[in-house]
Design an enzyme around this catalytic site. Structure first.
Site, short mmCIF file in Angstrom:
data_model
loop_
_atom_site.label_atom_id
_atom_site.label_comp_id
_atom_site.label_asym_id
_atom_site.label_seq_id
_atom_site.Cartn_x
_atom_site.Cartn_y
_atom_site.Cartn_z
N LYS A 116 0.80 -1.23 0.00
CA LYS A 116 0.00 0.00 0.00
C LYS A 116 0.83 1.28 0.00
O LYS A 116 0.43 2.28 -0.58
CB LYS A 116 -0.96 -0.01 1.17
N LYS A 158 -3.32 2.23 9.79
CA LYS A 158 -3.57 1.13 8.84
C LYS A 158 -2.33 0.28 8.65
O LYS A 158 -1.21 0.80 8.66
CB LYS A 158 -4.00 1.69 7.48
N GLY A 165 -9.81 -5.19 5.65
CA GLY A 165 -10.12 -4.29 6.77
C GLY A 165 -9.39 -4.61 8.07
O GLY A 165 -9.67 -3.99 9.09
N GLU A 200 -3.53 7.66 8.27
CA GLU A 200 -4.32 8.45 7.32
C GLU A 200 -5.33 9.27 8.10
O GLU A 200 -5.73 8.89 9.20
CB GLU A 200 -5.12 7.52 6.39
N TYR A 202 -8.84 10.07 9.13
CA TYR A 202 -10.04 9.25 9.14
C TYR A 202 -11.18 10.09 8.60
O TYR A 202 -11.50 11.16 9.14
CB TYR A 202 -10.36 8.77 10.56
N ARG A 291 -6.98 -6.73 -10.67
CA ARG A 291 -7.74 -7.91 -11.11
C ARG A 291 -9.17 -7.50 -11.43
O ARG A 291 -9.55 -6.35 -11.21
CB ARG A 291 -7.77 -8.93 -9.97
P1 ADP Z 1 -8.34 -3.21 2.87
O1 ADP Z 1 -7.24 -3.48 1.90
O2 ADP Z 1 -8.12 -3.80 4.24
O3 ADP Z 1 -9.71 -3.54 2.30
P2 ADP Z 1 -8.71 -0.35 2.25
O4 ADP Z 1 -7.63 0.66 2.33
O5 ADP Z 1 -9.14 -0.77 0.89
O6 ADP Z 1 -8.30 -1.62 3.16
O7 ADP Z 1 -9.99 0.16 3.03
C1 ADP Z 1 -11.14 -0.64 3.18
C2 ADP Z 1 -12.30 0.21 3.64
O8 ADP Z 1 -11.99 0.84 4.90
C3 ADP Z 1 -12.69 1.35 2.70
O9 ADP Z 1 -13.54 0.94 1.65
C4 ADP Z 1 -13.37 2.27 3.69
O10 ADP Z 1 -14.67 1.77 3.96
C5 ADP Z 1 -12.54 2.14 4.96
N1 ADP Z 1 -11.44 3.15 5.01
C6 ADP Z 1 -10.19 3.01 4.51
N2 ADP Z 1 -9.45 4.13 4.68
C7 ADP Z 1 -10.24 5.01 5.35
C8 ADP Z 1 -10.07 6.37 5.83
N3 ADP Z 1 -8.91 7.03 5.68
N4 ADP Z 1 -11.14 6.96 6.44
C9 ADP Z 1 -12.31 6.30 6.61
N5 ADP Z 1 -12.53 5.04 6.18
C10 ADP Z 1 -11.53 4.39 5.55
#
Ligand code: ADP
Length: 449
Positions: A116, A158, A165, A200, A202, A291
């Site tokens: 990431k 994260k 998630g 990040e 939120y 993908r």
């Molecule tokens: P993963 O790879 O674990 O799925 P992501 O970065 O794609 O993680 O984030 C998954 C979900 O988490 C997003 O679709 C959103 O719902 C929530 N999310 C991620 N980053 C943020 C953020 N900075 N603020 C609020 N929600 C977030």
């Protein structure tokens, strides 16, 4: 063009790829675990090979078994579907080393987007806007305090290796930060064997908006508009739409241009999806999936395109053959993921499907490997069907989805069909007024009322 493709997956996506192959006159090889010997993808394929026992790590994730199956059947290419080995750079590389084509991007691009921090740094370099946060992984809690002070609370810790998630923790105050820091790192260590984390801002009410793109092997990249996947539970999508009820044509054009320019400069090929959080008119990149996505059918419906045909054609070395201005959007599409789960507790509900009656009629599409008498195994993902509708307007698509859900009969197991019916009746959903946090609150509310 290929004459034979091995499909390294199961369930509805194996069938989806198989259908595309049949329409292109390509022979198919199915692979399956011992638990899936009676599965529909095995029945409909030209050939099938058993690749191991039920557990995914011994079958659908078993690279050696899949590569052997491809070699002995003389397959020229492998389509990985989604999940399993679809974002495994080592697998993509091995497929190439065995003289076959991996239907997807290069192993380098898969690796780059799988990390990431690298993904965010690469996108930033190409001018794609990001969620405000740390530039890379955090070395210490002190550094976390520094970044949080600059971007402002609340913040989200994260995991660098994150997925599904996990390893994500919110901190609303400086006091909460040290606890969130410890919890996120502990969770990341046990889930990914890697406790590197980043920070990040939120976002309190963003939408999840993602952009479907395709690139050929000659530097041409186009996009097929956005999908709105804001309806999520535990960061898992449940209902998706194309287009988004809140994105204008101009915004689509602007973010589409930024994304396609970035990917063209990277030399990205085949299908990919850029995921953004969208709030107050701003798109913030969070990750890229290298993908085909579960929710690709909503894009297919409004763009009148078969994305799997395109993936296969591009992997065979054909050119895109069209430009951005040839891509047009028509009407609105909604997808409901039908999971074999209790609609209130979300506990998985595997078992024998006693009756299966899918809905039909104009504008209704079902992607599913279910049939009457099928035994849903307990070993895999609980999604057993996708119900997709297409109509001229969003209001008509909602009406069509309601009547299709009413027709849908899956007997013998529990499904989330009643939850979808509930969502579609909600006025906030009907107005398109929801963020990524909406469904969690909605299920808690309906559960306790
Ligand atoms: P993963 O790879 O674990 O799925 P992501 O970065 O794609 O993680 O984030 C998954 C979900 O988490 C997003 O679709 C959103 O719902 C929530 N999310 C991620 N980053 C943020 C953020 N900075 N603020 C609020 N929600 C977030």
């Amino acid at each position: 063009m290929f004459s034979k493709i091995l499909i390294a997956n199961r369930g509805e996506i194996a069938l989806r790829v198989l259908r595309a192959c049949q329409e292109l006159g390509i022979k198919t090889v199915a692979v399956h675990s011992t638990a899936d010997s009676k599965a529909m993808h095995v029945r409909l394929a030209d050939e099938s090979v058993c690749i191991g026992p039920p557990a995914s790590c011994d079958s659908y994730l078993n690279m050696a078994a899949i590569l052997s199956a491809a070699t002995i059947t003389g397959a020229e290419a492998i389509h990985p579907g989604y999940g399993f080995l679809s974002e495994n750079a080592e697998f993509a590389k091995s497929v190439e080393e065995h003289g076959m084509v991996f239907i997807g991007p290069t192993p380098q691009h898969i690796r780059m987007m799988g990390d990431k921090i690298t993904a965010k740094a690469t996108m930033k370099n190409f001018g794609v806007p990001l969620v405000p946060g740390s530039d890379g992984k955090l070395e210490s809690l002190e550094e976390a305090y520094e970044v949080a002070k600059t971007i402002g609370y609340p913040v989200l810790i994260k995991a660098v290796a994150g997925g599904g998630g996990r390893g994500m923790k919110v901190a609303r105050t400086a006091k909460e930060l040290s606890e969130a820091w410890e919890m996120a790192r502990t969770e990341a260590r046990s889930a990914f064997n890697n406790d590197s984390v980043y920070i990040e801002k939120y976002m309190d009410r963003p939408r999840h908006i993602e952009l479907q793109i395709l690139g050929d092997n000659y530097g041409n990249v186009v996009h097929f508009g956005e999908r709105d996947c804001s309806l999520q539970r535990r960061h898992q999508k449940l209902l998706e739409e194309a287009g988004s009820p809140v994105i204008t044509e101009e915004q689509r054009h602007t973010i589409g241009k930024i994304a396609t320019d970035a990917l063209a400069r990277m030399g990205y090929r085949n299908a990919g999806t850029l995921e953004f959080l969208y709030q107050d008119g701003q798109f913030c990149f969070i990750e890229m999936n290298t993908r085909l996505q579960v929710e690709h059918p909503v894009t297919e419906m409004i763009c009148n395109i078969d994305l799997v045909h395109e993936q296969i054609r591009l992997a065979a070395g054909e050119k895109l053959g069209y430009t951005q201005k040839d891509i047009t959007f028509s009407g609105h599409a909604i997808e409901c993921r039908i999971n074999a789960e209790d609609p209130i507790t979300f506990v998985p509900s595997p078992g024998k499907v006693t009756i299966y009656h899918p809905p039909g009629g104009i504008g209704v599409r079902i992607d599913s490997a279910l049939y009457s008498g099928y035994q849903v195994p307990p070993f895999y993902d609980s999604m057993v069907a996708k119900l997709i509708v297409h109509a001229p307007t969003r209001a008509q698509a909602i009406e069509r989805m309601r009547r299709a859900l009413n027709e849908f009969v899956v007997g013998g197991i529990k499904t989330v069909i009643p939850l979808h019916q509930h969502i579609l009746e909600d006025s906030a959903f009907q107005k398109g007024d929801y963020s990524i946090h909406w469904l969690e609150q909605f299920t808690t509310r309906t559960h306790t009322s």
